[in-house]
Each structure stands twice: as C-alpha cells, then as structure tokens.
Design an enzyme around this catalytic site. Structure first.
Site, PDB file in Angstrom:
ATOM      1  N   GLY A 144      36.598 -27.722  76.836  1.00 38.70           N
ATOM      2  CA  GLY A 144      36.431 -27.874  75.399  1.00 38.70           C
ATOM      3  C   GLY A 144      35.697 -29.170  75.124  1.00 38.70           C
ATOM      4  CB  SER A 171      43.201 -35.335  78.537  1.00 38.09           C
ATOM      5  OG  SER A 171      41.976 -35.283  79.236  1.00 38.09           O
ATOM      6  CB  SER A 174      33.486 -27.861  82.595  1.00 24.59           C
ATOM      7  OG  SER A 174      34.637 -27.438  81.904  1.00 24.59           O
TER       8      SER A 174
END
Length: 198
Positions: A32, A39, A106
C-alpha cells in the site's frame, strides 16, 4: 542465478519446523501507499500472533533499508531489486517455519507477482492496505509527502512514481479511518485462523 551451485537438501525441512512450531508458515505481504498503515497493521498482527504463541518475523521497509538493502536508492531499478531481495529472504523465513510479515510499498504488480512465484501455492498472501492518497498525505507520519510535493524527494510513490493497485489480493482491507487499525489487523488474524495457518 548462481552458476556452479547445487541446492543441498537437508534432513530437517520445513514440515519438521512447522510441526515443532505448531503452525503453518506463510508470507503475509502487506502492500500500500506510504502512510496507508502497512507497518502499523502488520505490527498489530504480529503482536496478536505472538500472544497466541505463534512464531513470526516482521520485515519492515525502513528497517531492511538500514541494513541489507542500504546500498539501494529509490529508482525503479533499485525498487525492483529491493523487492527481489526481500522476496528471497521471505522465502527462507517461510522455509524456517515462520509466519512471515513483509510490509513494503512494493508499488509494481510485476515485482509482487515475482515474489508470489518464489513461493509454493498458497504460501503468498497479498494484503492490500487500501487508504486514499489524500488520507495518507494527511497522516504523513514521516513528513515525506510534503517533502515530495516540495520537490525535495524524487520518485516518491503516489506523487511522481506510480503505485499499481493489486488486482486480486487475498485480502483487500480499507484503512481510511472507518475501522480502527486493530479491527483491520483482526481481519488478517481471522483469515489465518479460517485457513488453518494457526
């Protein structure tokens, strides 16, 4: 791939470690935008799993870049290499019998797909933490969006570098403030319970 090497099969393998740990190992891949809560939610999931007596390891973007990937920048090529290395490390952790949590922006579908290809069928669980860009910018816990808007940071995902939204994530969880992070994390734990990872 390295030349002149042969994979050495050891007598103790993944299923021995899973049996010892009393769990099925897997890779929870949290993706995201920066500020979406990846996290935070991954950390809450790990805390809940730990309380249940499960063995975990959480790989976080900033932490990995402090060490193993400290030589990489944020160009598209470096982002791809960053995810490649993390994917290989995550594969080892899953083989070690751990429930592995990887929290990384990512941004590219192809790189997330490449990590999925490294894993056995069912081992890769893509967790899309979906928060709108304006929500992420409002949170901006590290002040990075403002710096990117000011032109101080280049190649910042969501501003001048794209984020490719997952098309078929195993879990698509909205974290726009309509649910608490604890509630979002609970959905991940419930997914693992329903599918007998824990």
């Amino acid at each position: 791939m390295s030349d002149n090497t042969v994979w050495h099969a050891h007598r103790i393998c993944r299923h021995h470690r899973e049996n010892l740990n009393g769990q099925r190992s897997c890779l929870l891949w949290f993706t995201g935008l920066s500020g979406s809560g990846k996290s935070t939610i991954a950390g809450l999931v790990e805390e809940r799993l730990h309380a249940l007596g499960k063995l975990t390891y959480l790989l976080d973007g900033d932490n990995v870049r402090k060490g193993m990937n400290g030589d990489l920048g944020f160009s598209d090529a470096d982002r791809i290499e960053n995810i490649r290395r993390i994917g290989e490390m995550s594969k080892l952790f899953v083989d070690a019998g751990l429930i592995t949590l990887s929290a990384f922006i990512s941004p590219f579908r192809s790189e997330r797909a490449a990590v999925r290809e490294l894993m056995k069928e069912g081992d890769f669980i893509e967790v899309f933490i979906d928060a709108p860009l304006d929500t992420c910018e409002t949170r901006d816990p590290k002040g990075l969006y403002q710096r990117a808007r000011n032109g101080e940071i280049k190649n910042f995902t969501g501003i001048d570098s794209p984020y490719e939204v997952p098309e078929s994530a195993e879990l698509h969880l909205v974290n726009d403030g309509s649910a608490t992070p604890a509630e979002v994390a609970g959905a991940v734990v419930e997914y693992l319970r329903e599918r007998k990872f824990i």
